[in-house]
Write an enzyme that holds these catalytic residues in place. Structure first.
Site, mmCIF file in Angstrom:
data_model
loop_
_atom_site.group_PDB
_atom_site.id
_atom_site.type_symbol
_atom_site.label_atom_id
_atom_site.label_comp_id
_atom_site.label_asym_id
_atom_site.label_seq_id
_atom_site.Cartn_x
_atom_site.Cartn_y
_atom_site.Cartn_z
ATOM 1 N N HIS A 1 0.835 -1.203 0.000
ATOM 2 C CA HIS A 1 0.000 0.000 0.000
ATOM 3 C C HIS A 1 0.866 1.247 0.000
ATOM 4 O O HIS A 1 2.033 1.232 0.429
ATOM 5 C CB HIS A 1 -0.953 0.020 1.200
ATOM 6 C CG HIS A 1 -0.287 0.373 2.495
ATOM 7 N ND1 HIS A 1 -0.101 1.674 2.902
ATOM 8 C CD2 HIS A 1 0.232 -0.410 3.483
ATOM 9 C CE1 HIS A 1 0.502 1.680 4.088
ATOM 10 N NE2 HIS A 1 0.725 0.433 4.454
ATOM 11 N N CYS A 2 0.288 2.332 -0.498
ATOM 12 C CA CYS A 2 0.891 3.659 -0.394
ATOM 13 C C CYS A 2 -0.129 4.543 0.314
ATOM 14 O O CYS A 2 -0.899 4.052 1.149
ATOM 15 C CB CYS A 2 1.301 4.188 -1.765
ATOM 16 S SG CYS A 2 -0.058 4.340 -2.958
ATOM 17 N N TRP A 3 -0.159 5.841 0.020
ATOM 18 C CA TRP A 3 -1.083 6.738 0.720
ATOM 19 C C TRP A 3 -2.513 6.597 0.212
ATOM 20 O O TRP A 3 -3.454 6.411 0.985
ATOM 21 C CB TRP A 3 -0.601 8.180 0.574
ATOM 22 C CG TRP A 3 -1.595 9.222 1.011
ATOM 23 C CD1 TRP A 3 -2.090 10.238 0.264
ATOM 24 C CD2 TRP A 3 -2.208 9.359 2.299
ATOM 25 N NE1 TRP A 3 -2.980 10.998 0.996
ATOM 26 C CE2 TRP A 3 -3.068 10.483 2.250
ATOM 27 C CE3 TRP A 3 -2.122 8.638 3.486
ATOM 28 C CZ2 TRP A 3 -3.822 10.899 3.331
ATOM 29 C CZ3 TRP A 3 -2.887 9.046 4.576
ATOM 30 C CH2 TRP A 3 -3.715 10.172 4.499
ATOM 31 N N TYR B 1 -3.353 3.752 2.496
ATOM 32 C CA TYR B 1 -3.335 3.970 3.943
ATOM 33 C C TYR B 1 -4.479 4.881 4.387
ATOM 34 O O TYR B 1 -5.023 4.730 5.482
ATOM 35 C CB TYR B 1 -1.992 4.577 4.335
ATOM 36 C CG TYR B 1 -1.801 4.860 5.800
ATOM 37 C CD1 TYR B 1 -1.558 3.827 6.712
ATOM 38 C CD2 TYR B 1 -1.850 6.164 6.292
ATOM 39 C CE1 TYR B 1 -1.383 4.094 8.061
ATOM 40 C CE2 TYR B 1 -1.665 6.435 7.629
ATOM 41 C CZ TYR B 1 -1.429 5.395 8.520
ATOM 42 O OH TYR B 1 -1.257 5.662 9.861
ATOM 43 N N GLY C 1 -3.348 4.435 -2.623
ATOM 44 C CA GLY C 1 -3.519 3.259 -3.477
ATOM 45 C C GLY C 1 -3.315 3.561 -4.946
ATOM 46 O O GLY C 1 -3.893 2.898 -5.807
#
Length: 340
Positions: A92-94, A121, A96
């Protein structure tokens, strides 16, 4: 690569490693418990790309990202392989978006089956805060400073009850002296993440025991919805006089250097008042820790009585005790829950 929503992502995380590809500064501010950080960009690179995006647009920012990240791709993949013994990873990142999708593509080159958190996230945070706001069967254990609430809850946990130690999660005991002997506090964001990590493991069929807390524990704030639920939950209030509480407080605080006690006391000097503060500091200087504690308790007892009176809760049971014996007080508390 496939995308899943936060609930399914967290279920999968019980068996599959989680890789957070955000920059270290983002990860350190708050992350999914147990996640490992393999950032696509470091903090400086992330800032540079953000500036490029604002000044000249998306395409130039992407090109800048490729230029910066390209040379380190092999290292990132090696790190991912170390974390994926079964060739499976959650990423995951901030939000998606491009960072997680780019890293998922990179990992897939090495045969790693990658699942991405849809919404990133940000979606995880929204999900856990909603879950922490849901009403559940909670029992709050209250009592004035020195009542042994934490030890009683620990005893109940060892006896099989469902207990979450909020002060342990916050690395703080709640008072002006609460940071003594504790590790640095997590961010409020990380505290909520850790709280949900424990909360989600507990059964809905049994009550969850919590210690009565203010909205904040040191510098950490309880999630708003979670705190509101605590205020209306069934509460058991343990009451004991200062003499009964004093031995435990002396045991807990007399071992700290006088300067640490002075610093902590000065945090509440305005509330204690000038005369009480000076008297308490004098007690510390001459080694009369009991005297300093007794002066401080006058403030804390008054503040606790005031906060209790403001609770919008009619389900409060008061238990008077003349002992600080943990097992005996735990027995009295459990007996109060039995129907008459």
């Amino acid at each position: 690569m496939r995308k899943v929503e936060a609930g399914e992502f967290l279920k999968m995380a019980a068996n599959v490693p989680v890789i957070d590809v955000r920059a270290p500064i983002e990860f350190n501010a708050g992350h999914i418990p147990g996640a490992k950080n393999i950032p696509l960009f470091n903090d400086e690179e992330r800032e540079a790309i953000g500036i490029k995006y604002k000044k000249v647009g998306r395409t130039e920012a992407i090109l800048e990202g490729l230029r910066l990240a390209g040379p380190a791709m092999s290292c990132k993949l090696e790190n991912a392989l170390k974390e994926a013994p079964n060739r499976k990873l959650l990423v995951h990142c901030w939000r998606g978006g491009m960072r997680s999708e780019s890293m998922a593509w990179l990992f897939s080159i090495a045969g790693i089956q990658t699942t991405v958190l849809d919404g990133g996230y940000k979606a995880y945070r929204r999900y856990i805060l909603e879950k922490l706001s849901e009403r559940r069967n909670i029992i709050i254990l209250g009592g004035m400073t020195g009542s042994g609430k934490t030890r009683i809850l620990r005893h109940l946990g060892e006896a099989g009850r469902q207990v979450i130690d909020l002060e342990k999660l916050a690395n703080h005991k709640g008072s002006a002296f609460g940071s003594l002997g504790q590790l640095p506090q997590p961010s409020t964001e990380q505290f909520a993440n850790d709280l949900y990590n424990e909360w989600s493991r507990l059964s809905n069929n049994e009550p969850v025991w919590l210690e009565d807390e203010s909205h904040n524990i040191g510098t950490v704030f309880l999630p708003e919805g979670f705190y509101r639920n605590m205020q209306v939950a069934k509460t058991i209030m343990l009451t004991m006089d200062i003499k009964t509480r004093m031995p435990r407080l002396l045991e807990e605080y007399s071992g700290y250097p006088p300067e640490m006690l002075r610093t902590s006391l000065l945090k509440i000097s305005k509330r204690l008042g000038g005369d009480n503060t000076r008297e308490a500091l004098t007690c510390i200087d001459r080694g009369d820790i009991a005297g300093a504690i007794e002066i401080s308790l006058k403030y804390y007892d008054k503040a606790y009585q005031f906060s209790t009176s403001r609770k919008n809760n009619n389900d409060i049971t008061y238990i008077q005790t003349d002992t600080d014996d943990v097992e005996e007080n735990a027995r009295k508390i459990l007996l109060s829950l039995r129907p008459l």
